[in-house]
Each structure stands twice: as structure tokens, then as C-alpha cells.
Design an enzyme around this catalytic site. Structure first.
Site, PDB file in Angstrom:
ATOM      1  N   HIS A 105       0.843  -1.203   0.000  1.00  0.00           N
ATOM      2  CA  HIS A 105       0.000   0.000   0.000  1.00  0.00           C
ATOM      3  C   HIS A 105       0.873   1.246   0.000  1.00  0.00           C
ATOM      4  O   HIS A 105       1.770   1.382   0.835  1.00  0.00           O
ATOM      5  CB  HIS A 105      -0.912   0.010   1.224  1.00  0.00           C
ATOM      6  CG  HIS A 105      -2.099  -0.889   1.082  1.00  0.00           C
ATOM      7  ND1 HIS A 105      -3.206  -0.810   1.902  1.00  0.00           N
ATOM      8  CD2 HIS A 105      -2.363  -1.883   0.196  1.00  0.00           C
ATOM      9  CE1 HIS A 105      -4.089  -1.714   1.542  1.00  0.00           C
ATOM     10  NE2 HIS A 105      -3.596  -2.381   0.513  1.00  0.00           N
ATOM     11  N   PRO A 160      -4.667  -0.304  18.485  1.00  0.00           N
ATOM     12  CA  PRO A 160      -4.390  -0.717  17.100  1.00  0.00           C
ATOM     13  C   PRO A 160      -4.502   0.400  16.074  1.00  0.00           C
ATOM     14  O   PRO A 160      -4.190   0.182  14.899  1.00  0.00           O
ATOM     15  CB  PRO A 160      -5.441  -1.797  16.845  1.00  0.00           C
ATOM     16  CG  PRO A 160      -6.558  -1.468  17.787  1.00  0.00           C
ATOM     17  CD  PRO A 160      -5.903  -0.897  19.009  1.00  0.00           C
ATOM     18  N   LYS A 170       0.852  -0.554  15.089  1.00  0.00           N
ATOM     19  CA  LYS A 170       2.227  -0.651  15.567  1.00  0.00           C
ATOM     20  C   LYS A 170       2.538  -1.901  16.387  1.00  0.00           C
ATOM     21  O   LYS A 170       3.706  -2.182  16.664  1.00  0.00           O
ATOM     22  CB  LYS A 170       2.579   0.587  16.414  1.00  0.00           C
ATOM     23  CG  LYS A 170       2.606   1.876  15.626  1.00  0.00           C
ATOM     24  CD  LYS A 170       3.608   1.795  14.497  1.00  0.00           C
ATOM     25  CE  LYS A 170       3.458   2.910  13.507  1.00  0.00           C
ATOM     26  NZ  LYS A 170       4.005   2.573  12.186  1.00  0.00           N
ATOM     27  N   TYR A 181       3.659   6.500  10.330  1.00  0.00           N
ATOM     28  CA  TYR A 181       2.817   5.396   9.880  1.00  0.00           C
ATOM     29  C   TYR A 181       3.653   4.293   9.227  1.00  0.00           C
ATOM     30  O   TYR A 181       3.423   3.107   9.481  1.00  0.00           O
ATOM     31  CB  TYR A 181       1.758   5.911   8.901  1.00  0.00           C
ATOM     32  CG  TYR A 181       0.664   4.908   8.598  1.00  0.00           C
ATOM     33  CD1 TYR A 181      -0.417   4.754   9.445  1.00  0.00           C
ATOM     34  CD2 TYR A 181       0.716   4.116   7.458  1.00  0.00           C
ATOM     35  CE1 TYR A 181      -1.430   3.834   9.187  1.00  0.00           C
ATOM     36  CE2 TYR A 181      -0.274   3.193   7.170  1.00  0.00           C
ATOM     37  CZ  TYR A 181      -1.352   3.060   8.046  1.00  0.00           C
ATOM     38  OH  TYR A 181      -2.339   2.132   7.768  1.00  0.00           O
TER      39      TYR A 181
END
Length: 391
Positions: free
Chosen positions: A73, A294, A298, A386
């Protein structure tokens, strides 16, 4: 009595990956697991993998199936105030991406690799106990088929999760615990339906948070924020799909394909850290040492960076007769952990509706997200966290 160099408690991803990294370096390990192998292999967990995690899996020879089935992604969506904004990860995080590959699949790949190498694992071990890890000769005992067994070892790696015996074996006076329990949970549904979008979508809504995720292009994982008092049985599949769509922008809501749930559960959210992560010859890694909500994806990735640091230290101990790596383990791991805890806390605080989130608080969250998506610097900060800070 059995003898090994490193006794690993827990056969989740942390324990299995540590065993693979040490085994590749010629260090002998035994994994001791309280549950059955089938139970561990079937546990359903999230699976957004940082590049650091995928590199470790490839390095130990467990990346072939991930390379074929994993979904790379290059971004994700933030939905708020009725609209959606895409975060372009490579553009804001130095070309880096994430890979969607379920933790269940990671566990199975690591289990298969360990079995193929012939490395020892003990499943359904009852009454596991850790002994003398403050001295020079630690050991682990467990019961199997009514017989008590002892494993003598040089070190113990506690990779047995939040509720495991490893952290519980440390005297309270020797550890500091930091915790925040959130006043809500995630109701999650797994279904064999195509995802609503080709990337994950995180949604802030006055009714509460929602997440559109996936395991593949034919299996989806969706979540909605619910009170901790809610019970799974009170949520029919139809009620879940209706609530999910209420919290999404129209385009995404229309793309949701309802279907019968394969699995449905409510996960409570908490932030938790134990300091330090070393107690003599016992090291904690993964969920045994820390929990993150969540929201920031991580949990598994922190476990991977933990065992990276720990394996480096242990390999240095056996190969170079130096303890500088094991001595530095706790500090190195905790430095990265607290940054991930901060990011996960921030994501959770920004995207969820809290009991005291009134109309003003809702507009403040939307303003925060609007600024985030309009500022290149803020977007870069989000993106680099992220995809995962380097280690």
C-alpha cells in the site's frame, strides 16, 4: 534436563521471529508455549507491516508467500466531515510503503520455517515458571503430559504477551508500569467480501471511529468504535453493516459489500509500557513489554523491532563475547517504543469520540485533521510515523 542457549517463552510472532533470527546465526533456542499450536496459528490479528518488519521476515527466509500474497500500500485514507483525503506515503515518507499481510499468515510462515529447520518447540506447556534469571544459571520449568520438565539456559526471552508469565515473574519493585485504558473498544468483523477501497480508510465521525481494512482483495476486516460495555452478541451482522456505513463518506459507504461474518469480536484499547525490558538474564519483547491501541498499526511492528535489537545483542554476546548489545537492549527498544506509543495515542485521540467529546471537541478533531491534510509538514510527520521510524 534439556539444555539450550536461549529459552523463548511464547510462540507468537515475537518469539518465532526471535528464534528464526538467532537460529540463522547458529544460536540454539527452545520455544515454550502454553497454548496449542493450532490455537496460536488461528489467532486473528491485524497485519499492516512496516518495511523493517518485511525485511526481517525476508532475511530469515520467511518472505516468499508474503511477497506473492501481501498487498503493498502506497497510501491510506482519512475520512472526516463527510469527505475523504488520501495520504500519499512514498511522497511524504521518503518513498517508503507498508504491506498488508495478516499476522495470522506471518505466524504460520514462521511456524513452518521453524519446523522445517528442526528447531525445538513445546506446545501446551502447563505451569510454565521462570527461575533464577537474576543470577548466572536461569532455567524454565513446565509440565507436559503430567511430567515436569526443566530447560537450563543462558538467557530467557519473554515473548508471551500481556497476560504471560514472563513479566509477571518480575518482582513489582523491579519494574515500572505505565498504562492508559481507553473508554471504548473496537467491534471488528471479518468477512469474505471485497474491500470498500483499495487502501485502508480511517474515519472520524460524530457517531464514533470506523476503519475499513482488508486481508486480501476478497477478504475484508472492518471496525467500528463501541462502548466497552457492549457485547458481541448484541450486534447482528446487519446492525454492524448499517452502523459502519453511517460513519463513512457516501462514496466509501456505497462501496461496502455486506456479507456474513467469519469472525466478530470486541477488542478493548489500551496503551501500556513496562520499564525496563531487561531483568538480569530475562528480556521482555513484544506485548509482554508494551501494548498500543491498534489505531496506528504498531503492535506487531514493535515486536519485530524489539527482537531485532535483542537478536543483535545476543548474537554479539555469543559471537564477540561482548555484552554491550544486551546491555543496550532495553534503552534502544524503549526509545522506539515510546515514539510509537505517542503516535498510536495521538491517532486514537484524534479519530475517536470520547465520553467528553462534545460538539466543540468534534469540530476541534475535524480542524486537526483538516490542518493535517493541508500542511505538507504535518502530513510528512504522519506518514513517516505510519510507515515506521527507522531502526
Amino acid at each position: 534436563m534439556m539444555r539450550t542457549q536461549v529459552a523463548i517463552i511464547g510462540s507468537g510472532p515475537a518469539g518465532l521471529l526471535l528464534g528464526a533470527l538467532l537460529g540463522k546465526a547458529g544460536i540454539d533456542t527452545v520455544i515454550v508455549e502454553a497454548r496449542s499450536q493450532a490455537y496460536v496459528a488461528a489467532r486473528i490479528r491485524a497485519g499492516v507491516l512496516e518495511e523493517g518488519t518485511t525485511r526481517l521476515l525476508q532475511a530469515v527466509g520467511c518472505g516468499a508467500r508474503m511477497k506473492v500474497e501481501g498487498l503493498v500500500h502506497e497510501g491510506f485514507g482519512l475520512a472526516f466531515a463527510g469527505r475523504q483525503h488520501r495520504i500519499d506515503l512514498p511522497a511524504h515518507a521518503g518513498g517508503r510503503t507498508v504491506t498488508v499481510y495478516g499476522q495470522t499468515e506471518v505466524t504460520r510462515d514462521l511456524m513452518a520455517h521453524r519446523a522445517a529447520q528442526g528447531w525445538a518447540s513445546v506446545y501446551e506447556a502447563a505451569n510454565v515458571a521462570l527461575h533464577d534469571f537474576g543470577g548466572e544459571a536461569p532455567s524454565v520449568t513446565y509440565e507436559k503430559d503430567g511430567v515436569t520438565h526443566t530447560i537450563a539456559c543462558d538467557f530467557i526471552a519473554g515473548c508471551d504477551g500481556y497476560h504471560g508469565v514472563s513479566r509477571a515473574s518480575v518482582p513489582d519493585a523491579a519494574k515500572a508500569l505505565y498504562e492508559r485504558v481507553y473508554p471504548f473498544g473496537w467491534l471488528g468483523v471479518l468477512a469474505d467480501v471485497p474491500p470498500a477501497d483499495h487502501e485502508l480508510v480511517y474515519a472520524n465521525h460524530p457517531r464514533g471511529f470506523a476503519l475499513c481494512s482488508m486481508r486480501s482483495m476478497t477478504r475484508s476486516r472492518y471496525y467500528v468504535q463501541v462502548p466497552t460495555s457492549d457485547k458481541v452478541d448484541a450486534w447482528s451482522d446487519d446492525a454492524f453493516w448499517d452502523e459502519l456505513r453511517r460513519r463513512l463518506p457516501e462514496r466509501i459507504a456505497d462501496a461496502v459489500t455486506p456479507g456474513p461474518s467469519i469472525e466478530k469480536s470486541i477488542a478493548p484499547l489500551r496503551s501500556f509500557v513496562c520499564e525496563p525490558m531487561r531483568f538480569g538474564r530475562l528480556f521482555l519483547a513484544g506485548d509482554a513489554a508494551h501494548i498500543v491501541p491498534p489505531t496506528g498499526a504498531k503492535g506487531l511492528n514493535l515486536a519485530a523491532s524489539d527482537v531485532h535489537y535483542l537478536s543483535q545483542g545476543l548474537i554479539e554476546h555469543y559471537g564477540e563475547r561482548s555484552d554491550s548489545g544486551v546491555d543496550a537492549y532495553s534503552g534502544r527498544a524503549l526509545s522506539r517504543i515510546w515514539k510509537a506509543e505517542r503516535f498510536s495515542w495521538w491517532m486514537t485521540s484524534t479519530l475517536h469520540r470520547f465520553p467528553d467529546t462534545d460538539s466543540f471537541g468534534q469540530r476541534m478533531q475535524e480542524a486537526e485533521l483538516d490542518y493535517l491534510t493541508q500542511s505538507a509538514a504535518a502530513t510528512s510527520s504522519l506518514a513517516e510515523n505510519y510507515v515506521g521510524l527507522p531502526y
